[in-house]
Design a protein around this motif. Structure first.
Motif: not given
Length: 220
Positions: A51, A47, A54, A131-132, A57
């Motif tokens: 953050s 995380v 980005p 997140m997705t 990810s």
């Protein structure tokens, strides 16, 4: 008569398992703490990194998608997927490369690496899925089979550690010329087998849940 025989057999197996767990509770506790600590730390770091960067990810998702083109994962609700999941999870008992983890001394380093890898992967996958698809997606996608699969991994790792403790004690006794305690060695081997069998049983059930229930809950 058959019912009574089976009842006594299960009762004896239950007593053997409980006594085995009691004898190896420190190993199981240490393995459990290490596994969850790695998983929680992996979630926190993932995380934090995502953050701050980005784009990472998206890179991880693209890597995962590209891997799927090389690894043919069977579709859900099929016996092929069940076999794929189950055989992958119990690879330490049949896959020659993964069975290196049983080699005294060398196997401890491999086991430590696998503990880091498995705990880390679960944490990363949970974060990316959350997140997705939303925060509840990894909960629904991991919890049903995870409540069985994670204890199975812990028992599997504990069986391997028990084996290493037993064999290293035996090797050291041989090197130092001390008397080898046959009863202690046999108990260690017995505990290794009991923990391994328990993990395989849990893996069988977890694979069924992951094959037929988890996809249904995810709407696949």
């Amino acid at each position: 008569m058959l019912y009574l025989h089976l009842k006594l057999l299960f009762k004896k197996a239950e007593e053997m398992f409980k006594s085995c767990i009691q004898r190896n509770k420190m190993i199981i506790k240490a393995t459990t703490i290490a596994f969850f600590a790695i998983m929680v730390l992996s979630i926190f770091l993932t995380v934090l990194v995502f953050s701050m960067a980005p784009w990472l990810s998206d890179w991880f998702r693209s890597v995962a998608e590209s891997e799927r083109s090389y690894i043919a994962i069977p579709p859900p609700f099929t016996e092929e997927l069940y076999s794929y999941i189950f055989l992958n999870n119990v690879g330490h008992f049949w896959n020659p490369l993964k069975m290196l983890v049983w080699v005294p001394l060398l196997g401890t380093f491999i086991l430590g690496s696998e503990l880091l890898f498995n705990g880390g992967v679960i944490g990363i996958v949970a974060v990316i899925a959350g997140m997705t698809h939303g925060v509840f997606y990894p909960i629904v996608g991991l919890t049903p089979h995870g409540i069985l699969e994670i204890p199975a991994f812990i028992l599997q790792f504990a069986s391997i550690i028990r084996w290493h403790v037993t064999t290293v004690d035996t090797i050291m006794a041989k090197i130092t010329g001390e008397e080898l305690e046959g009863a202690k060695f046999k108990r260690g081997v017995k505990d290794t087998i009991i923990l391994a069998v328990a993990s395989v049983i849990l893996f069988m059930i977890a694979a069924a849940v992951e094959t037929y229930i988890t996809p249904y809950l995810l709407g696949m």
